[in-house]
Each structure stands twice: as C-alpha cells, then as structure tokens.
Design a protein around this motif. Structure first.
Motif, PDB file in Angstrom:
ATOM      1  N   SER A 138       0.824  -1.218   0.000  1.00 16.82           N
ATOM      2  CA  SER A 138       0.000   0.000   0.000  1.00 16.82           C
ATOM      3  C   SER A 138       0.856   1.266   0.000  1.00 16.82           C
ATOM      4  O   SER A 138       0.413   2.315  -0.465  1.00 16.82           O
ATOM      5  CB  SER A 138      -0.956   0.000   1.194  1.00 16.82           C
ATOM      6  OG  SER A 138      -0.256   0.209   2.398  1.00 16.82           O
ATOM      7  N   LEU A 139       2.085   1.176   0.516  1.00 14.36           N
ATOM      8  CA  LEU A 139       2.952   2.371   0.540  1.00 14.36           C
ATOM      9  C   LEU A 139       3.289   2.793  -0.891  1.00 14.36           C
ATOM     10  O   LEU A 139       3.202   3.978  -1.242  1.00 14.36           O
ATOM     11  CB  LEU A 139       4.237   2.083   1.329  1.00 14.36           C
ATOM     12  CG  LEU A 139       5.204   3.264   1.425  1.00 14.36           C
ATOM     13  CD1 LEU A 139       4.638   4.368   2.313  1.00 14.36           C
ATOM     14  CD2 LEU A 139       6.559   2.820   1.967  1.00 14.36           C
ATOM     15  N   SER A 140       3.671   1.821  -1.714  1.00 15.96           N
ATOM     16  CA  SER A 140       4.022   2.135  -3.106  1.00 15.96           C
ATOM     17  C   SER A 140       2.788   2.589  -3.873  1.00 15.96           C
ATOM     18  O   SER A 140       2.850   3.529  -4.669  1.00 15.96           O
ATOM     19  CB  SER A 140       4.627   0.906  -3.784  1.00 15.96           C
ATOM     20  OG  SER A 140       5.844   0.579  -3.153  1.00 15.96           O
TER      21      SER A 140
ATOM     22  N   ASP B 119       1.594 -14.347   7.374  1.00 13.71           N
ATOM     23  CA  ASP B 119       0.324 -13.651   7.108  1.00 13.71           C
ATOM     24  C   ASP B 119       0.465 -12.159   7.374  1.00 13.71           C
ATOM     25  O   ASP B 119      -0.272 -11.353   6.797  1.00 13.71           O
ATOM     26  CB  ASP B 119      -0.786 -14.168   8.048  1.00 13.71           C
ATOM     27  CG  ASP B 119      -1.486 -15.406   7.504  1.00 13.71           C
ATOM     28  OD1 ASP B 119      -1.101 -15.881   6.416  1.00 13.71           O
ATOM     29  OD2 ASP B 119      -2.405 -15.898   8.177  1.00 13.71           O
ATOM     30  N   SER B 120       1.369 -11.796   8.280  1.00 14.06           N
ATOM     31  CA  SER B 120       1.446 -10.397   8.721  1.00 14.06           C
ATOM     32  C   SER B 120       2.789  -9.739   8.411  1.00 14.06           C
ATOM     33  O   SER B 120       3.020  -8.594   8.793  1.00 14.06           O
ATOM     34  CB  SER B 120       1.176 -10.317  10.232  1.00 14.06           C
ATOM     35  OG  SER B 120       2.118 -11.090  10.937  1.00 14.06           O
ATOM     36  N   CYS B 121       3.670 -10.490   7.737  1.00 16.78           N
ATOM     37  CA  CYS B 121       4.990  -9.940   7.366  1.00 16.78           C
ATOM     38  C   CYS B 121       5.212 -10.149   5.872  1.00 16.78           C
ATOM     39  O   CYS B 121       4.601 -11.022   5.261  1.00 16.78           O
ATOM     40  CB  CYS B 121       6.128 -10.721   8.033  1.00 16.78           C
ATOM     41  SG  CYS B 121       6.099 -10.816   9.802  1.00 16.78           S
TER      42      CYS B 121
ATOM     43  N   LEU C 118       0.579   3.911  11.585  1.00 11.65           N
ATOM     44  CA  LEU C 118      -0.521   3.392  12.404  1.00 11.65           C
ATOM     45  C   LEU C 118      -1.786   3.338  11.556  1.00 11.65           C
ATOM     46  O   LEU C 118      -2.107   4.302  10.845  1.00 11.65           O
ATOM     47  CB  LEU C 118      -0.753   4.312  13.615  1.00 11.65           C
ATOM     48  CG  LEU C 118       0.460   4.530  14.527  1.00 11.65           C
ATOM     49  CD1 LEU C 118       0.129   5.544  15.618  1.00 11.65           C
ATOM     50  CD2 LEU C 118       0.909   3.214  15.150  1.00 11.65           C
ATOM     51  N   TYR C 119      -2.459   2.208  11.626  1.00  8.59           N
ATOM     52  CA  TYR C 119      -3.743   2.037  10.934  1.00  8.59           C
ATOM     53  C   TYR C 119      -4.800   1.701  11.979  1.00  8.59           C
ATOM     54  O   TYR C 119      -4.548   0.904  12.893  1.00  8.59           O
ATOM     55  CB  TYR C 119      -3.668   0.888   9.913  1.00  8.59           C
ATOM     56  CG  TYR C 119      -2.762   1.181   8.734  1.00  8.59           C
ATOM     57  CD1 TYR C 119      -3.283   1.642   7.530  1.00  8.59           C
ATOM     58  CD2 TYR C 119      -1.379   0.982   8.820  1.00  8.59           C
ATOM     59  CE1 TYR C 119      -2.451   1.916   6.443  1.00  8.59           C
ATOM     60  CE2 TYR C 119      -0.545   1.248   7.744  1.00  8.59           C
ATOM     61  CZ  TYR C 119      -1.089   1.719   6.563  1.00  8.59           C
ATOM     62  OH  TYR C 119      -0.269   1.989   5.493  1.00  8.59           O
ATOM     63  N   TYR C 120      -5.972   2.308  11.816  1.00 11.07           N
ATOM     64  CA  TYR C 120      -7.096   2.049  12.732  1.00 11.07           C
ATOM     65  C   TYR C 120      -7.734   0.717  12.353  1.00 11.07           C
ATOM     66  O   TYR C 120      -8.183   0.537  11.223  1.00 11.07           O
ATOM     67  CB  TYR C 120      -8.094   3.209  12.602  1.00 11.07           C
ATOM     68  CG  TYR C 120      -9.390   3.068  13.368  1.00 11.07           C
ATOM     69  CD1 TYR C 120      -9.454   2.409  14.590  1.00 11.07           C
ATOM     70  CD2 TYR C 120     -10.567   3.639  12.860  1.00 11.07           C
ATOM     71  CE1 TYR C 120     -10.650   2.305  15.280  1.00 11.07           C
ATOM     72  CE2 TYR C 120     -11.764   3.537  13.551  1.00 11.07           C
ATOM     73  CZ  TYR C 120     -11.797   2.861  14.759  1.00 11.07           C
ATOM     74  OH  TYR C 120     -12.981   2.753  15.430  1.00 11.07           O
TER      75      TYR C 120
HETATM   76  N1  UDP Z   1      -0.688  -6.233   7.105  1.00  8.35           N
HETATM   77  C1  UDP Z   1      -1.390  -7.115   7.912  1.00  8.35           C
HETATM   78  N2  UDP Z   1      -2.732  -6.923   8.081  1.00  8.35           N
HETATM   79  C2  UDP Z   1      -3.402  -5.901   7.506  1.00  8.35           C
HETATM   80  C3  UDP Z   1      -2.688  -5.010   6.671  1.00  8.35           C
HETATM   81  C4  UDP Z   1      -1.331  -5.204   6.503  1.00  8.35           C
HETATM   82  O1  UDP Z   1      -0.820  -8.041   8.477  1.00  8.35           O
HETATM   83  O2  UDP Z   1      -4.632  -5.784   7.717  1.00  8.35           O
HETATM   84  C5  UDP Z   1       0.766  -6.413   6.916  1.00  8.35           C
HETATM   85  C6  UDP Z   1       1.107  -6.895   5.516  1.00  8.35           C
HETATM   86  O3  UDP Z   1       1.213  -8.307   5.508  1.00  8.35           O
HETATM   87  C7  UDP Z   1       2.448  -6.266   5.289  1.00  8.35           C
HETATM   88  C8  UDP Z   1       2.406  -4.960   6.084  1.00  8.35           C
HETATM   89  O4  UDP Z   1       1.383  -5.145   7.059  1.00  8.35           O
HETATM   90  O5  UDP Z   1       3.486  -7.077   5.807  1.00  8.35           O
HETATM   91  C9  UDP Z   1       2.118  -3.745   5.251  1.00  8.35           C
HETATM   92  O6  UDP Z   1       0.977  -3.974   4.475  1.00  8.35           O
HETATM   93  P1  UDP Z   1       0.447  -2.890   3.417  1.00  8.35           P
HETATM   94  O7  UDP Z   1       0.046  -1.656   4.144  1.00  8.35           O
HETATM   95  O8  UDP Z   1       1.430  -2.744   2.330  1.00  8.35           O
HETATM   96  O9  UDP Z   1      -0.923  -3.492   2.945  1.00  8.35           O
HETATM   97  P2  UDP Z   1      -1.376  -4.370   1.713  1.00  8.35           P
HETATM   98  O10 UDP Z   1      -0.443  -4.176   0.589  1.00  8.35           O
HETATM   99  O11 UDP Z   1      -1.378  -5.738   2.297  1.00  8.35           O
HETATM  100  O12 UDP Z   1      -2.736  -3.838   1.469  1.00  8.35           O
END
Ligand code: UDP
Length: 236
Positions: free
Chosen positions: A100-102, A198-200, A120-122
């Motif tokens: 999402s950053l890119s 799942d989260s990395c 930080l995300y809500y």
């Molecule tokens: N991520 C997560 N749960 C979420 C959103 C993101 O575990 O609800 C993790 C995702 O696996 C990545 C990092 O946070 O390692 C950054 O994710 P990003 O904001 O790029 O989101 P995405 O591309 O998944 O929408």
C-alpha cells in the motif's frame, strides 16, 4: 487448560475463554484472506505453521526484552496467551517500499527506505483499516495518552531491529510487517496477536522471491511451501 466458550473469531484466529480469567486460548485457522476479506481461501496446515512460526518469533523477542502475551504452546494450532485489551491499531513497520505504501505514494516497489517507517492504521474492517495520525488516535481515544503512541512506535522499531537482524542471518529480507499490542491487567503494553507470513513480507535475500501472504494476494501459488520454507529457515 480447559477450553471454554469462544470469545471472538477473527480472520486468522479464534479466541476462547479458559478456567483462568487471565488466560485465553488462541487457535490459529487455516483460512487466508486478503484485500479486507474480499479475497478468501484456505491452506490446510497453514494455522499450524503460523502457530510454530509466531511462537519462535515471540520467544526470540522475549529473550530480547520485549514483553508478549504468549505463555505456552498447547497443541499444533493452539497457544495459551495472557488476556489483554487489544489496542485497536495496526502498527506497520517498513524497511522496503511495497504494497500500500508504493500504491498510495508512488514510491518505487523494492526501494530501500532511508530509515525505518512506522505507520498506524485504525483496526476497523468497515472503514477498511484507514491510516491514522497521532491526533486521530487521541481524538478517537484509541490510546490513552501521547506517550502510548511513542511507546507503540518505539516497540515497533525495537521488534524490527531484532527481527531484521535475525532474518538477515537466515537469508531473508524483512520487508515490512504488522504488529498489534494489548494492555495487560497490570497496565503494561505487551505484544499480542501473531507475527507470521500472514502479517509480514519476507523476500529471499538472493532472488527476492516472495515467501509470504503476497503469494496468496497475488495468486502466485505455493503458499504453503513458502510458509514451510520460512519455518525451516527460522529453525535452521
Ligand atoms: N498487514 C497485515 N494486516 C493488515 C494489513 C497489513 O498483516 O490488515 C501487513 C502486511 O502483511 C504487510 C504490512 O502489514 O506485511 C504492510 O501492508 P500494506 O500496508 O502494504 O498493505 P497491503 O499491501 O497488504 O494492502
């Protein structure tokens, strides 16, 4: 430990009461979701892999002074954890631009960031987990004080520095990750939830092959093979 009533079912885990008010059982599921659960799937054995991976990483973090909710492993898919009040924020830590950053800011995929970025995300599915700033967090009472936000960022960076170095020795780039924290009965902020593929995001250091949930998100196949490879390297 007796498994009691189910308290909560999330995308990746179920939480159950136990006969001890301070303890819960976390059960890792095989389900996979992406894009705010618009894409759904399942991989048999994924829950057990994430349980093992997350346990190893939480223990490594504990050894390095990070307090976590993990107490014990109960079975292939179950952990005994401390009951905490989850802070409704996803703390995302990034070393390399992607995802999402890119997409949002146009930073080239794969670009190494000049310093570690913490966002930080809500945590709110209905709103699609929006990015928030400190003032949003305080206005919405997502944390009690500004100090809590500093603690969350500090912990995010500490966890990153421990895990980044660890994965470097395993031939993996820790691209980015998401962590969640909770408040225990003594008022301490402790690491909760899980740290898993799942989260990395993990990229092979030599080939940049993706070894995480992006294989599912992007339909690259071999999802379970990738998770198994992460566990193999962690244990090597
Ligand atoms: N991520 C997560 N749960 C979420 C959103 C993101 O575990 O609800 C993790 C995702 O696996 C990545 C990092 O946070 O390692 C950054 O994710 P990003 O904001 O790029 O989101 P995405 O591309 O998944 O929408």
């Amino acid at each position: 430990m007796k498994k009691g009533q189910m308290l909560y079912e999330g995308k990746g885990k179920r939480l159950y009461k136990t006969d001890n008010d301070d303890l819960l059982i976390a059960e890792f599921k095989d389900d996979l979701t992406a894009f705010n659960a618009q894409k759904k799937g399942s991989e048999e054995g994924k829950g057990a892999l994430n349980n093992k991976i997350s346990t190893q990483l939480f223990r490594l973090l504990e050894q390095n002074g990070i307090k976590t909710h993990l107490i014990d492993v109960l079975s292939d898919t179950q952990q005994l954890v401390k009951k905490v009040q989850i802070i409704p924020l996803e703390v995302v830590v990034r070393n390399i631009a992607t995802g999402s950053l890119s997409k949002r800011l146009g930073i080239t995929e794969g670009e190494i960031l000049p310093f570690t970025l913490v966002e930080l995300y809500y945590k709110n599915d209905d709103l699609g987990d929006p990015l928030v700033n400190d003032e949003h967090c305080l206005i919405m009472n997502l944390v009690k004080t500004e100090k809590d936000l500093q603690v969350l960022r500090h912990l995010g960076r500490e966890i990153n520095s421990i895990l980044f170095k660890f994965f470097e020795t395993k031939g993996l780039k820790l691209v980015d990750f998401k962590v969640e924290f909770g408040i225990d009965r003594d008022g301490n902020i402790v690491l909760a939830d899980e740290i898993s593929p799942d989260s990395c995001r993990f990229w092979d250091a030599k080939t940049n092959e993706k070894l995480d949930k992006d294989r599912f998100r992007q339909g690259l196949g071999n999802v379970k093979v990738a998770y198994e490879e992460i566990l193999r390297r962690i244990l090597s």
